[in-house]
Enzyme design. Structure first.
Site, PDB file in Angstrom:
ATOM      1  N   ASP A 119    -101.848 -11.093 -53.527  1.00 44.81           N
ATOM      2  CA  ASP A 119    -100.406 -11.084 -53.746  1.00 44.81           C
ATOM      3  C   ASP A 119     -99.983 -12.414 -54.358  1.00 44.81           C
ATOM      4  O   ASP A 119    -100.374 -13.478 -53.870  1.00 44.81           O
ATOM      5  CB  ASP A 119     -99.685 -10.857 -52.413  1.00 44.81           C
ATOM      6  N   TYR A 121     -96.658 -14.767 -56.449  1.00 44.95           N
ATOM      7  CA  TYR A 121     -95.368 -15.365 -56.061  1.00 44.95           C
ATOM      8  C   TYR A 121     -94.686 -15.787 -57.360  1.00 44.95           C
ATOM      9  O   TYR A 121     -94.397 -16.945 -57.563  1.00 44.95           O
ATOM     10  CB  TYR A 121     -95.711 -16.561 -55.168  1.00 44.95           C
ATOM     11  N   HIS A 126     -86.971 -16.051 -56.805  1.00 46.95           N
ATOM     12  CA  HIS A 126     -87.393 -15.842 -55.419  1.00 46.95           C
ATOM     13  C   HIS A 126     -87.950 -17.143 -54.823  1.00 46.95           C
ATOM     14  O   HIS A 126     -87.578 -17.547 -53.719  1.00 46.95           O
ATOM     15  CB  HIS A 126     -88.442 -14.739 -55.363  1.00 46.95           C
ATOM     16  N   ARG A 135     -86.807 -25.320 -47.124  1.00 49.49           N
ATOM     17  CA  ARG A 135     -86.922 -26.772 -47.286  1.00 49.49           C
ATOM     18  C   ARG A 135     -85.621 -27.339 -47.841  1.00 49.49           C
ATOM     19  O   ARG A 135     -85.599 -27.897 -48.945  1.00 49.49           O
ATOM     20  CB  ARG A 135     -88.096 -27.113 -48.216  1.00 49.49           C
ATOM     21  N   GLU A 192     -90.626  -6.936 -49.284  1.00 48.63           N
ATOM     22  CA  GLU A 192     -90.694  -7.641 -50.553  1.00 48.63           C
ATOM     23  C   GLU A 192     -90.915  -6.586 -51.625  1.00 48.63           C
ATOM     24  O   GLU A 192     -91.951  -5.902 -51.630  1.00 48.63           O
ATOM     25  CB  GLU A 192     -91.821  -8.689 -50.552  1.00 48.63           C
ATOM     26  N   GLU A 194     -92.047  -5.348 -54.942  1.00 51.57           N
ATOM     27  CA  GLU A 194     -93.021  -5.916 -55.877  1.00 51.57           C
ATOM     28  C   GLU A 194     -93.585  -4.832 -56.786  1.00 51.57           C
ATOM     29  O   GLU A 194     -93.392  -3.640 -56.560  1.00 51.57           O
ATOM     30  CB  GLU A 194     -94.177  -6.583 -55.107  1.00 51.57           C
ATOM     31  N   ASP A 226     -94.411  -5.366 -49.905  1.00 53.63           N
ATOM     32  CA  ASP A 226     -95.174  -6.314 -49.095  1.00 53.63           C
ATOM     33  C   ASP A 226     -94.354  -6.622 -47.837  1.00 53.63           C
ATOM     34  O   ASP A 226     -93.643  -7.620 -47.760  1.00 53.63           O
ATOM     35  CB  ASP A 226     -95.425  -7.578 -49.937  1.00 53.63           C
ATOM     36  N   ARG A 230     -91.085 -12.360 -41.017  1.00 57.04           N
ATOM     37  CA  ARG A 230     -90.731 -13.741 -41.392  1.00 57.04           C
ATOM     38  C   ARG A 230     -90.925 -14.726 -40.240  1.00 57.04           C
ATOM     39  O   ARG A 230     -91.260 -15.893 -40.485  1.00 57.04           O
ATOM     40  CB  ARG A 230     -89.273 -13.800 -41.859  1.00 57.04           C
ATOM     41  N   GLN A 233     -94.622 -15.319 -39.963  1.00 60.07           N
ATOM     42  CA  GLN A 233     -95.028 -16.052 -41.167  1.00 60.07           C
ATOM     43  C   GLN A 233     -94.622 -17.528 -41.081  1.00 60.07           C
ATOM     44  O   GLN A 233     -95.416 -18.423 -41.398  1.00 60.07           O
ATOM     45  CB  GLN A 233     -94.358 -15.387 -42.385  1.00 60.07           C
ATOM     46  N   LYS A 246     -98.167 -10.767 -42.737  1.00 63.52           N
ATOM     47  CA  LYS A 246     -98.143  -9.817 -43.845  1.00 63.52           C
ATOM     48  C   LYS A 246     -99.264  -8.785 -43.791  1.00 63.52           C
ATOM     49  O   LYS A 246     -99.181  -7.754 -44.452  1.00 63.52           O
ATOM     50  CB  LYS A 246     -98.217 -10.573 -45.185  1.00 63.52           C
ATOM     51  N   THR A 250     -99.141  -2.961 -46.164  1.00 59.86           N
ATOM     52  CA  THR A 250     -98.601  -3.114 -47.518  1.00 59.86           C
ATOM     53  C   THR A 250     -98.516  -1.711 -48.096  1.00 59.86           C
ATOM     54  O   THR A 250     -99.531  -1.004 -48.140  1.00 59.86           O
ATOM     55  CB  THR A 250     -99.532  -3.984 -48.394  1.00 59.86           C
ATOM     56  N   THR A 339     -92.575 -11.018 -54.874  1.00 62.25           N
ATOM     57  CA  THR A 339     -91.224 -10.457 -54.775  1.00 62.25           C
ATOM     58  C   THR A 339     -90.500 -10.577 -56.105  1.00 62.25           C
ATOM     59  O   THR A 339     -90.472 -11.653 -56.706  1.00 62.25           O
ATOM     60  CB  THR A 339     -90.419 -11.222 -53.706  1.00 62.25           C
ATOM     61  N   GLU A 353     -83.580 -13.244 -48.738  1.00 62.03           N
ATOM     62  CA  GLU A 353     -82.695 -13.782 -49.774  1.00 62.03           C
ATOM     63  C   GLU A 353     -81.342 -13.078 -49.768  1.00 62.03           C
ATOM     64  O   GLU A 353     -80.296 -13.715 -49.931  1.00 62.03           O
ATOM     65  CB  GLU A 353     -83.320 -13.580 -51.153  1.00 62.03           C
TER      66      GLU A 353
HETATM   67 MN    MN Z   1     -95.303 -10.742 -51.394  1.00 64.30          MN
END
Ligand code: MN
Length: 406
Positions: A119, A121, A126, A135, A192, A194, A226, A230, A233, A246, A250, A339, A353
């Site tokens: 997978d 990113y 995203h 962060r 997610e 995808e 996906d 959270r 994770q 995760k 899937t 995503t 998000e």
């Molecule tokens: Mn993903």
């Protein structure tokens, strides 16, 4: 594009210019999976049709797509041409038509044995949104993000076909305000949205796959969810990345749209403000951006329209990066885009998000609100792409309902 003799519903997204492949069974023969090709409101039993017209297409007379995937680009082109002839030549109608089954009468299965699963990113929007959420106050994109397509190896054995229920995972969670972690059902179960890429032809160990060889290895495209816990994770991912948050499930769509059906969907990806290293540099080639329009529904209610054309890294760059160290490909490898989130608020492909980590709950038409998924919720992702002559290419759907933790 020739005209099919199959009666098509108005505005079908399964015209003769699409012809996605899947594997189906019927209620009367649940133990006989076989290859189907979607056309209008029907599924063509492809192996039976091959026999009926006397064509020696043994890759179609199989319980999964794996043999077709392994056969390579030349065979993929020939088989697609043969299917097009069977469905357009009026002289073959009497032989082929008995092998059309109404789509509501089939059960779709996982279409191929998933070998390895990766997978990525690849959405800048995203990655930026998650950077701001996780962060705050620092640069949202990590320093490597525009130099390489970031990814992780996932769990192939838990890739499931659309409509397989998803049991809420349990795991270790520790909120920043907690002193110690606890174990229990995820409280922040997310999606997610995808796009998945299915590898047909493998590659030799030690030999990277060049950017320009993408279409020799990749057979087609599907939709992918996906599912992501959270809370699990967030606690586990430092420093090695996603793991149990995760790997529990899937989901993939049952229809694999061949790359050949997507010629009209190819677009240039967004301008890159950092020059990619030579093995990732697609500026002198026709790049593999794809103009897919996704839609995400929660319990039938449209919550997002992610635009795949906004993805920063293309699937060809991802494949080149995935093999840049000499790691070999196998038939049935699956890699996902990451995503899909566009620049606008209504274009985000994950609840983290959409609700900004739960700060802005979603309001649903039944009056309820959501930050993350509740037991019983059903999420469905669909997509279309431009086809020839103003037609649309449909990808079907990937759907899944959340069952309570066990
Ligand atoms: Mn993903």
């Amino acid at each position: 594009m020739p005209t099919t003799w199959v009666p098509l519903p108005t505005d079908t997204v399964y015209g003769v210019d699409n012809l996605p492949y899947g594997v189906f069974s019927t209620d009367t023969e649940p133990d006989r999976p076989r290859i189907g090709v979607a056309i209008g409101g029907h599924v063509l039993d492809a192996g039976a049709a091959a026999h009926a017209v006397g064509a020696p297409v043994d890759v179609l007379d199989a319980p999964s797509l794996t043999r077709l995937l392994a056969a390579g680009r030349e065979t993929w082109t020939a088989v697609r041409a043969a299917l097009t002839t069977w469905l357009t030549d009026p002289g073959l109608r009497a032989s082929v038509e008995p092998h059309l089954i109404p789509r509501q009468d089939v059960v779709m299965r996982l279409p191929f044995e998933v070998a390895d699963y990766v997978d990525f990113y690849a959405s800048e929007h995203h990655a930026t949104n998650l950077g701001k959420i996780f962060r705050p106050g620092s640069e949202p994109l990590t320093p490597n993000w525009k130099h390489l397509p970031i990814g992780y190896h996932g769990r192939a054995g838990t890739v499931v076909v659309s409509h397989t229920p998803v049991v809420r995972p349990s795991g270790q969670r520790k909120a920043p305000t907690d002193d110690v972690p606890s174990f229990g059902p995820s409280r922040r179960l997310d999606i997610e949205a995808e796009v998945g890429f299915v590898v047909g032809t493998g590659s030799a160990l030690g030999t990277p796959v060049a950017l320009g060889d993408f279409a020799d290895h990749v057979f087609g495209v599907c939709l992918l969810n996906d599912w992501s816990a959270r809370d699990v994770q967030a606690w586990e991912y430092v420093p090695l990345g996603p793991f149990l948050g995760k790997s529990f499930a899937t989901s993939v769509s049952p229809w694999i749209v061949p790359l050949d059906a997507l010629a009209g969907a190819r677009v240039a990806p967004p301008a890159r403000d950092v020059a990619p290293l030579p093995y990732l540099d697609d500026r002198d080639a026709e790049p593999w951006g794809l103009d897919l329009s996704l839609e995400v529904r929660l319990n039938g209610h449209l919550i997002s329209r992610p635009p795949f054309a906004s993805m920063y890294w293309t699937a060809a760059q991802q494949l080149a990066h995935l093999t840049a160290n000499g790691a070999s490909l196998r038939t049935g490898d699956l890699f996902a885009s990451g995503t899909v989130s566009g620049p606008a608020v209504g274009e985000r492909g994950a609840l983290i998000e959409i609700t900004w980590n739960g700060e802005n709950p979603l309001k649903l038409p039944d009056g309820s609100t959501r930050t993350y998924l509740e037991d019983g919720d059903e999420v469905t992702i669909t997509a279309t792409a431009p086809g020839p002559d103003g037609t649309r290419i449909g990808f079907g759907e990937v759907s899944g309902r959340i069952l309570p933790a066990r």
